[in-house]
Design an enzyme around this catalytic site. Structure first.
Site, short mmCIF file in Angstrom:
data_model
loop_
_atom_site.label_atom_id
_atom_site.label_comp_id
_atom_site.label_asym_id
_atom_site.label_seq_id
_atom_site.Cartn_x
_atom_site.Cartn_y
_atom_site.Cartn_z
N ASP A 8 -7.34 -29.22 12.71
CA ASP A 8 -8.42 -28.92 11.80
C ASP A 8 -8.36 -30.01 10.72
O ASP A 8 -7.41 -30.80 10.68
CB ASP A 8 -8.20 -27.52 11.21
CG ASP A 8 -9.17 -27.20 10.08
OD1 ASP A 8 -10.37 -27.43 10.27
OD2 ASP A 8 -8.71 -26.74 9.02
N ASP A 10 -10.09 -29.79 6.91
CA ASP A 10 -10.01 -29.27 5.54
C ASP A 10 -8.85 -28.29 5.39
O ASP A 10 -8.66 -27.39 6.22
CB ASP A 10 -11.31 -28.56 5.16
CG ASP A 10 -12.48 -29.54 5.04
OD1 ASP A 10 -12.23 -30.73 4.81
OD2 ASP A 10 -13.63 -29.10 5.21
N ASP A 19 -16.16 -30.36 1.94
CA ASP A 19 -17.54 -29.97 1.65
C ASP A 19 -17.73 -29.58 0.18
O ASP A 19 -18.84 -29.71 -0.35
CB ASP A 19 -17.96 -28.81 2.55
CG ASP A 19 -18.38 -29.27 3.93
OD1 ASP A 19 -18.63 -30.48 4.11
OD2 ASP A 19 -18.47 -28.42 4.84
N ASP A 99 -15.22 -28.27 10.89
CA ASP A 99 -16.55 -27.87 10.45
C ASP A 99 -17.02 -28.71 9.26
O ASP A 99 -17.94 -28.32 8.55
CB ASP A 99 -16.55 -26.38 10.07
CG ASP A 99 -17.93 -25.75 10.18
OD1 ASP A 99 -18.86 -26.45 10.63
OD2 ASP A 99 -18.09 -24.58 9.79
N ASP A 183 -5.68 -23.81 9.68
CA ASP A 183 -5.43 -22.91 8.57
C ASP A 183 -6.40 -21.74 8.50
O ASP A 183 -6.07 -20.68 7.99
CB ASP A 183 -5.52 -23.67 7.24
CG ASP A 183 -6.95 -24.05 6.90
OD1 ASP A 183 -7.57 -23.35 6.07
OD2 ASP A 183 -7.47 -25.02 7.47
#
Length: 241
Positions: A8, A10, A19, A99, A183
């Site tokens: 992942d 972030d 973001d 994402d 996470d």
């Protein structure tokens, strides 16, 4: 047989949310209530489209956005981990499934000289339009009920593994171990497709770790982490086994 590292981004590779970090490029570092209140659960990428539109309307230049994104901090030990991976590409493949968006991730990795560690980035595509405003769209469509409408990380991972195993110029690869590092809640879905010989590594104190405590469908070994050094130790052990 190689090892596949899946990250992942972030709160995993970087120690914040890219973001929300981008809001720092605004003169007052805050969004108007009309934008803040427009978020709908499960539709984060659509919300980010409105955030980026507002940033563009404030006449923040592409270079201004990039310079702010390049200041986001890496999680402790993560730069050393990615450096190690880049030095062992004959034995370790590495992908990011996030994402966030293509521009943010590329900028952040390139600024630290770490883009070469990552073979593929699967995230929401982003670009600057003719007005110099950044735009973002969803990565793909899917029918998973667990995941946000724009991204199911399990679908991404399963398709990647299938394509790598399928042959061709870059295929024919089966991984003896997949190490999934994340996470958040959207990292649970891909963890459910891992095998018994794989490892899922949730960050200590974050949503994924809590979800794995009560999820009965995970076959992979669970190994929690709080720094990149612990992930590096896990990777080295997998390489030596």
């Amino acid at each position: 047989m190689k090892i596949l590292m899946v990250f992942d981004f972030d709160h995993t590779v970087v120690d914040d949310n890219s973001d929300t970090w981008v809001i720092r490029c605004l003169p007052n570092r805050t969004l108007p209530n009309s934008v803040k209140s427009s978020y709908r659960k499960g539709h984060w990428t659509e919300f980010m489209g409105r955030v980026l539109k507002h940033i563009g309307e404030q006449e923040v230049s592409p270079d201004g956005v990039r310079s702010v994104m390049e200041t986001i901090p890496y999680t402790a030990g993560m730069a050393d981990l990615l450096t190690f991976i880049s030095e062992h590409k004959d034995r370790v493949d590495c992908i990011v499934v996030s994402d966030s968006n293509t521009l943010f991730i590329d900028w952040i990795l390139q600024a630290a000289g770490l883009r070469g560690a990552v073979d593929h980035i699967f995230t929401n595509p982003a670009h600057f339009n003719d007005h110099g405003h950044m735009e973002v769209s969803g990565h793909h469509s899917h029918d998973c009920q667990r995941c946000p409408v724009n991204l199911c990380k399990r679908k991404v991972l399963e398709q990647y593994l299938s394509q790598r195993a399928g042959g061709g110029s870059s295929g024919g690869v089966s991984y003896r171990c997949v190490v999934y590092v994340g996470d958040g809640g959207n990292d649970l879905c891909p963890a459910l497709c891992l095998r018994a010989q794989d490892v899922v590594m949730p960050r200590v104190g974050y949503s994924l770790e809590k979800l794995l405590r009560v999820e009965e469908g995970v076959r992979a070994r669970v190994s929690a982490w709080s720094s990149g050094e612990q992930i590096l130790q896990e990777l080295k052990a997998s390489m030596e086994s």
